[in-house]
Design a protein around this motif. Structure first.
Motif, PDB file in Angstrom:
ATOM      1  N   GLY A 226       0.782  -1.240   0.000  1.00 23.89           N
ATOM      2  CA  GLY A 226       0.000   0.000   0.000  1.00 23.89           C
ATOM      3  C   GLY A 226       0.802   1.271   0.000  1.00 23.89           C
ATOM      4  N   GLY A 227       2.099   1.173   0.338  1.00 25.32           N
ATOM      5  CA  GLY A 227       2.904   2.379   0.430  1.00 25.32           C
ATOM      6  C   GLY A 227       3.277   2.991  -0.900  1.00 25.32           C
ATOM      7  N   GLY A 228       3.068   2.256  -1.980  1.00 24.10           N
ATOM      8  CA  GLY A 228       3.340   2.846  -3.285  1.00 24.10           C
ATOM      9  C   GLY A 228       4.184   1.999  -4.206  1.00 24.10           C
ATOM     10  N   THR A 229       3.902   0.686  -4.299  1.00 21.51           N
ATOM     11  CA  THR A 229       4.666  -0.153  -5.231  1.00 21.51           C
ATOM     12  C   THR A 229       3.784  -0.875  -6.245  1.00 21.51           C
ATOM     13  N   ILE A 230       2.649  -1.447  -5.809  1.00 22.17           N
ATOM     14  CA  ILE A 230       1.829  -2.202  -6.764  1.00 22.17           C
ATOM     15  C   ILE A 230       0.372  -1.743  -6.804  1.00 22.17           C
ATOM     16  N   ILE A 231       0.086  -0.618  -6.176  1.00 21.15           N
ATOM     17  CA  ILE A 231      -1.258  -0.028  -6.270  1.00 21.15           C
ATOM     18  C   ILE A 231      -1.145   1.187  -7.186  1.00 21.15           C
TER      19      ILE A 231
ATOM     20  N   CYS B 136       8.920  10.837 -13.364  1.00 15.97           N
ATOM     21  CA  CYS B 136       9.632  10.113 -14.426  1.00 15.97           C
ATOM     22  C   CYS B 136       8.901  10.143 -15.766  1.00 15.97           C
ATOM     23  N   ASN B 137       7.722  10.778 -15.789  1.00 15.19           N
ATOM     24  CA  ASN B 137       6.951  10.921 -17.028  1.00 15.19           C
ATOM     25  C   ASN B 137       6.583   9.564 -17.639  1.00 15.19           C
ATOM     26  N   VAL B 138       6.063   8.674 -16.796  1.00 12.44           N
ATOM     27  CA  VAL B 138       5.575   7.381 -17.271  1.00 12.44           C
ATOM     28  C   VAL B 138       4.178   7.147 -16.701  1.00 12.44           C
ATOM     29  N   GLU B 139       3.476   6.179 -17.262  1.00  9.44           N
ATOM     30  CA  GLU B 139       2.136   5.853 -16.783  1.00  9.44           C
ATOM     31  C   GLU B 139       2.229   5.027 -15.497  1.00  9.44           C
ATOM     32  N   PRO B 140       1.363   5.300 -14.507  1.00  8.37           N
ATOM     33  CA  PRO B 140       1.398   4.530 -13.266  1.00  8.37           C
ATOM     34  C   PRO B 140       1.276   3.027 -13.476  1.00  8.37           C
ATOM     35  N   PHE B 141       0.422   2.616 -14.422  1.00  9.94           N
ATOM     36  CA  PHE B 141       0.233   1.184 -14.647  1.00  9.94           C
ATOM     37  C   PHE B 141       1.488   0.519 -15.196  1.00  9.94           C
ATOM     38  N   GLU B 142       2.319   1.275 -15.896  1.00  9.82           N
ATOM     39  CA  GLU B 142       3.573   0.720 -16.395  1.00  9.82           C
ATOM     40  C   GLU B 142       4.513   0.387 -15.236  1.00  9.82           C
ATOM     41  N   ILE B 143       4.533   1.258 -14.233  1.00 11.59           N
ATOM     42  CA  ILE B 143       5.362   0.999 -13.048  1.00 11.59           C
ATOM     43  C   ILE B 143       4.856  -0.241 -12.314  1.00 11.59           C
ATOM     44  N   VAL B 144       3.541  -0.319 -12.151  1.00 11.74           N
ATOM     45  CA  VAL B 144       2.934  -1.452 -11.440  1.00 11.74           C
ATOM     46  C   VAL B 144       3.237  -2.767 -12.156  1.00 11.74           C
ATOM     47  N   LYS B 145       3.182  -2.756 -13.481  1.00 17.07           N
ATOM     48  CA  LYS B 145       3.476  -3.973 -14.253  1.00 17.07           C
ATOM     49  C   LYS B 145       4.892  -4.475 -13.989  1.00 17.07           C
ATOM     50  N   LYS B 146       5.833  -3.535 -13.878  1.00 18.77           N
ATOM     51  CA  LYS B 146       7.216  -3.923 -13.609  1.00 18.77           C
ATOM     52  C   LYS B 146       7.401  -4.369 -12.156  1.00 18.77           C
ATOM     53  N   ASN B 147       6.609  -3.801 -11.244  1.00 13.45           N
ATOM     54  CA  ASN B 147       6.784  -4.067  -9.813  1.00 13.45           C
ATOM     55  C   ASN B 147       6.103  -5.328  -9.321  1.00 13.45           C
ATOM     56  N   ILE B 148       4.999  -5.712  -9.949  1.00 14.30           N
ATOM     57  CA  ILE B 148       4.096  -6.671  -9.318  1.00 14.30           C
ATOM     58  C   ILE B 148       4.727  -8.040  -9.095  1.00 14.30           C
TER      59      ILE B 148
ATOM     60  N   PRO C 233       8.123  -8.914  -8.908  1.00 11.03           N
ATOM     61  CA  PRO C 233       9.138  -8.870  -7.851  1.00 11.03           C
ATOM     62  C   PRO C 233       8.559  -8.683  -6.445  1.00 11.03           C
ATOM     63  N   VAL C 234       7.560  -7.811  -6.297  1.00  8.84           N
ATOM     64  CA  VAL C 234       6.987  -7.562  -4.973  1.00  8.84           C
ATOM     65  C   VAL C 234       6.262  -8.798  -4.454  1.00  8.84           C
ATOM     66  N   LEU C 235       5.504  -9.467  -5.310  1.00 14.93           N
ATOM     67  CA  LEU C 235       4.803 -10.682  -4.886  1.00 14.93           C
ATOM     68  C   LEU C 235       5.787 -11.795  -4.530  1.00 14.93           C
ATOM     69  N   LEU C 236       6.887 -11.887  -5.278  1.00 15.39           N
ATOM     70  CA  LEU C 236       7.925 -12.860  -4.930  1.00 15.39           C
ATOM     71  C   LEU C 236       8.529 -12.524  -3.568  1.00 15.39           C
ATOM     72  N   GLY C 237       8.755 -11.237  -3.325  1.00 19.94           N
ATOM     73  CA  GLY C 237       9.298 -10.809  -2.039  1.00 19.94           C
ATOM     74  C   GLY C 237       8.362 -11.118  -0.887  1.00 19.94           C
ATOM     75  N   ILE C 238       7.055 -10.879  -1.084  1.00 17.79           N
ATOM     76  CA  ILE C 238       6.068 -11.156  -0.038  1.00 17.79           C
ATOM     77  C   ILE C 238       6.000 -12.652   0.255  1.00 17.79           C
ATOM     78  N   THR C 239       6.024 -13.471  -0.794  1.00 16.08           N
ATOM     79  CA  THR C 239       6.027 -14.919  -0.598  1.00 16.08           C
ATOM     80  C   THR C 239       7.248 -15.353   0.196  1.00 16.08           C
ATOM     81  N   ALA C 240       8.405 -14.806  -0.159  1.00 19.46           N
ATOM     82  CA  ALA C 240       9.654 -15.160   0.526  1.00 19.46           C
ATOM     83  C   ALA C 240       9.623 -14.737   1.992  1.00 19.46           C
ATOM     84  N   VAL C 241       9.069 -13.546   2.281  1.00 20.11           N
ATOM     85  CA  VAL C 241       9.069 -13.065   3.665  1.00 20.11           C
ATOM     86  C   VAL C 241       8.085 -13.858   4.524  1.00 20.11           C
ATOM     87  N   ILE C 242       6.973 -14.309   3.936  1.00 18.06           N
ATOM     88  CA  ILE C 242       6.025 -15.142   4.699  1.00 18.06           C
ATOM     89  C   ILE C 242       6.650 -16.488   5.025  1.00 18.06           C
ATOM     90  N   VAL C 243       7.319 -17.097   4.042  1.00 16.45           N
ATOM     91  CA  VAL C 243       7.997 -18.386   4.278  1.00 16.45           C
ATOM     92  C   VAL C 243       9.070 -18.216   5.346  1.00 16.45           C
TER      93      VAL C 243
END
Length: 454
Positions: A408-413, A424-436, A438-448
């Motif tokens: 919620g702090g500003g990576t995949i929303i 950076c003059n890019v579309e927000p959804f483009e950033i989310v596409k690149k982030n989603i 890696p962030v989900l992999l990180g969340i899975t790793a931290v839960i494990v």
């Protein structure tokens, strides 16, 4: 033996409604106000008393968060004074020269954002780091979208989820978990933060590397210094600012300062630097008028960030015993506390199930696009779960804090990455596409990881 009554079910229903509203990208301040009023009316049976309860809840929440609001205000005021003086440009210029290619620019941009965000928070950091360093990163071969990803992951992800120096996030989490020292949250979060950050950044860098191989003929040019016509005073302040904060870190270590004492040292340093920068820039006579303006700007910024959190926290403070008694009276144990005990009496809960449930709730709270709004509930639930299952409440709270803020702090929303996207003059959804991924992999790793070490 705990018995749940109507008021407990209403409280849970309001929480479910709040989470649902968050999922639909709407603000939850109004539902929290309505929820406090309803709970107050059911508890007291009086409209007048419920109005008073609503006010007391907000005052109780405000007192809990006051120190955090002040430190953010002072740090933001310092940042504005440094920017007006041009000292921020001087501090960043040497780093810009190291950007020789896209991959190196990604990490230099990212780690610079991390360091500055730790001391002045991501919101002000992205403004001047983005405007000063992103053009240099792009010239070195880093596409705009990956420059935005670097600012986002290292600032809104790594820096905000840890918040080791200002300690805004750990303080909020600790307050609602009724942990006296926020440093307990900081220490508990460190191994989880390392796993989350490492997996996310490394996987993002791998994906970026594949993208860069597909991009050919990127125009590169020599990275030039920015001429801001800065004088000797600006250079002295630019050199002195990081030295002051490095001295703070050393003092914290030597004298074992923590919690409020550490925050006081950072806050006092920030206001001294702000005053010095103002005097250097405007001379003493004119600085008399400028310093109040910086303070006002900082206070306005801080209240914009935390005003919703105070209201949201007011509702969730009804869930834990100490704050609920301050709001409603001594005849309550806190609704979430009662619910937690009831669940433990009727449902066999294990350490793993608690970690998974807590992580799931943390993720749902993050979907609202404001990681800090979910922290009051994260802290409260950590206290409730830990009182019924053998698990450290600080570690559980730290896990929830990391997941909530990374999401919620500003990576995949999409609506929470708008500031970075604009810089950076890019579309927000483009950033989310690149982030989603890696962030989900990180969340899975931290839960494990949490399952094994908590």
């Amino acid at each position: 033996m705990i018995h749940l009554e109507l008021i407990h079910y209403i409280y849970v229903a309001v929480i479910i409604a709040i989470i649902t509203i968050m999922c639909f990208k709407k603000d939850v301040v109004l539902p929290c106000i309505v929820g406090i009023f309803i709970i107050g009316f059911i508890y007291s049976g009086s409209v007048m008393s419920s109005i008073q309860i609503l006010y007391r809840a907000i005052v109780t929440s405000s007192k809990a968060f006051l120190e955090i609001v002040i430190i953010i205000a002072l740090v933001n005021a310092m940042s504005k004074a440094l920017s007006d003086l041009g000292a921020d440009v001087i501090m960043i210029n040497p780093i810009r020269k190291l950007m020789l290619n896209g991959k190196r620019a990604f990490f230099i941009l990212g780690f610079t954002m991390l360091i500055f965000s730790w001391f002045i928070w991501p919101s002000p950091a992205v403004a001047f780091i983005g405007s000063l360093m992103v053009p240099a990163a792009i010239k070195s071969g880093l596409p705009e979208v990956w420059a935005a990803v670097a600012l986002d992951l290292f600032g809104n992800g790594m820096a905000l989820s840890s918040d080791y120096f200002i300690q805004g996030a750990p303080s909020i989490t600790a307050k609602t978990a009724h942990i006296q020292d926020p440093l307990r949250i900081v220490k508990a979060s460190f191994p989880l933060w390392i796993v989350m950050s490492s997996v996310t950044v490394i996987s993002s860098a791998i994906i970026m590397g594949r993208d860069l191989k597909k991009i050919k003929n990127i125009e590169k040019s020599e990275i030039e210094n920015i001429d801001n016509n800065s004088g000797l005073g600006s250079k002295i302040v630019a050199i002195g600012t990081p030295l002051f904060f490095m001295a703070d870190v050393i003092i914290m270590y030597i004298f074992k300062l923590k919690g409020g004492d550490a925050t006081a040292l950072i806050g006092g340093t920030a206001i001294i630097i702000m005053c010095l920068a103002s005097i250097v820039n405007y001379k003493f006579k004119n600085a008399l008028g400028k310093v109040p303006l910086y303070i006002k700007d900082g206070a306005m910024f801080s209240m914009k960030v935390f005003a919703p959190v105070i209201i949201i926290g007011a509702f969730f403070f009804l869930g834990s015993k100490e704050s609920a008694q301050e709001i409603l009276g001594i005849n309550t144990n806190g609704f979430l506390t009662d619910i937690g005990v009831f669940i433990s009496q009727h449902i066999k809960m294990s350490r793993i199930s608690v970690i998974l449930i807590h992580s799931g709730i943390s993720g749902m709270l993050g979907i609202g696009g404001s990681g800090f709004s979910g922290l009051p509930l994260i802290g409260t639930l950590a206290q409730v779960f830990s009182s019924n299952v053998h698990i450290d409440e600080a570690s559980l709270a730290a896990l929830g804090q990391i997941i909530t803020i990374w999401i919620g702090g500003g990576t995949i929303i999409p609506w929470s990455v708008v500031p970075v996207a604009a810089i950076c003059n890019v579309e927000p959804f483009e950033i989310v596409k690149k982030n989603i991924i890696p962030v989900l992999l990180g969340i899975t790793a931290v839960i494990v990881t949490a399952i094994f070490i908590l």
